[in-house]
Design an enzyme around this catalytic site. Structure first.
Site, PDB file in Angstrom:
ATOM      1  N   LYS A 120     -39.063  48.277  24.254  1.00 45.50           N
ATOM      2  CA  LYS A 120     -39.722  47.111  24.833  1.00 45.50           C
ATOM      3  C   LYS A 120     -40.188  47.388  26.267  1.00 45.50           C
ATOM      4  O   LYS A 120     -41.221  46.865  26.703  1.00 45.50           O
ATOM      5  CB  LYS A 120     -38.795  45.900  24.787  1.00 45.50           C
ATOM      6  CG  LYS A 120     -38.575  45.342  23.382  1.00 45.50           C
ATOM      7  CD  LYS A 120     -39.872  44.799  22.792  1.00 45.50           C
ATOM      8  CE  LYS A 120     -39.648  44.118  21.454  1.00 45.50           C
ATOM      9  NZ  LYS A 120     -40.883  43.512  20.905  1.00 45.50           N
ATOM     10  N   TYR A 154     -33.537  49.737  21.689  1.00 46.42           N
ATOM     11  CA  TYR A 154     -34.475  48.612  21.573  1.00 46.42           C
ATOM     12  C   TYR A 154     -35.074  48.287  22.938  1.00 46.42           C
ATOM     13  O   TYR A 154     -36.287  48.088  23.074  1.00 46.42           O
ATOM     14  CB  TYR A 154     -33.744  47.399  21.008  1.00 46.42           C
ATOM     15  CG  TYR A 154     -34.586  46.148  20.892  1.00 46.42           C
ATOM     16  CD1 TYR A 154     -35.503  46.007  19.860  1.00 46.42           C
ATOM     17  CD2 TYR A 154     -34.452  45.107  21.800  1.00 46.42           C
ATOM     18  CE1 TYR A 154     -36.265  44.858  19.740  1.00 46.42           C
ATOM     19  CE2 TYR A 154     -35.212  43.957  21.696  1.00 46.42           C
ATOM     20  CZ  TYR A 154     -36.125  43.830  20.660  1.00 46.42           C
ATOM     21  OH  TYR A 154     -36.882  42.698  20.556  1.00 46.42           O
ATOM     22  N   SER A 186     -41.932  40.650  24.514  1.00 40.21           N
ATOM     23  CA  SER A 186     -40.998  41.536  25.198  1.00 40.21           C
ATOM     24  C   SER A 186     -39.558  41.047  24.992  1.00 40.21           C
ATOM     25  O   SER A 186     -39.257  40.309  24.055  1.00 40.21           O
ATOM     26  CB  SER A 186     -41.357  41.594  26.692  1.00 40.21           C
ATOM     27  OG  SER A 186     -40.531  42.509  27.364  1.00 40.21           O
TER      28      SER A 186
END
Length: 231
Positions: free
Chosen positions: A156, A152, A138
């Site tokens: 995640k 992004y 993560s």
């Protein structure tokens, strides 16, 4: 010997974790997109005396994911799956108002869809293992709002939620989403090329992952800095 599949394993955190596992007797199936770098990594890790299968390819390719799991089966099964391969989307990162949607789709495809696809492919072997484990790598960007990290971070965050649900649906497995914290990686350099501040090497956070494997706490989300402080 236990068997691990690690994606994005030719350098950075993936390679550092593979090195630590090989030193502890794990057999490995390694994935990365750059064949030459992956081949060099595999040769170095094989020096530990364990079996290392290196398969270059793109995790978004279903045939490649099947190939990874088949290679692990030939080594004896899958005890650990590490979804480490990641895509930023834009390189360098940009604000959401300028994020090309096709690059967002790429980040979601690599970081979320392909990760789940590999889990689905490996689940029968993970369920058959006495210590079946899934680790999804993560980021603090999944939980905190940082300018330019929106695409992004969103990917995640989605991966974190998939890991949390998988942990509920597969109670015999351990499913950990692990935020490794700041690291000096090519991914970070591509994300923020103007940031010259020193950052820890990926190998420095590997003990956090090893602690999870040794102690096997409940499925959930863990931060490497907290795990390292607690040793």
């Amino acid at each position: 010997m236990p068997v691990a599949i690690i994606t994005g394993a030719s350098k950075g955190l993936g390679r550092a974790l593979a090195e630590a596992l090989a030193a502890r007797g794990w057999d490995l199936v390694l994935d990365a997109r750059t064949a030459a770098v992956l081949k060099e990594t595999a040769a170095a890790l094989a020096g530990h005396g364990t079996r290392v299968t290196a398969l270059p390819g793109d995790v978004t390719d279903p045939a490649h994911r099947s190939e990874l799991v088949a290679a692990a089966w030939r080594l004896g099964g899958v005890d650990l799956l590490v979804n480490n391969a990641s895509a930023l989307g834009a390189e360098p990162l940009v604000r959401l108002d300028g994020l090309p949607l096709d690059r967002l789709r790429r980040a979601l495809e690599v970081n979320v869809v392909a990760a789940l696809g590999l889990v689905q492919e490996a689940l029968p072997l993970l369920r058959a293992s006495e210590a079946g484990t899934v680790i999804t790598v993560s980021s603090d960007a999944a939980a905190e709002a940082y300018e330019t990290w929106g695409g992004y971070g969103a990917s995640k965050a989605a991966l974190d939620h998939l890991a949390a649900v998988l942990g509920e649906e597969e109670p015999r497995l351990r499913v950990w989403a692990v935020d490794p914290g700041d690291m000096a990686t090519d991914l970070y350099a591509a994300a923020v090329p103007d940031d010259g501040d020193p950052r820890p090497e990926p190998a420095s956070v590997v003990p956090a992952f090893l602690r999870l494997l040794e102690e096997r706490p409940a499925s959930g989300r863990y931060g490497a800095p907290s795990l390292l402080e607690g040793r």
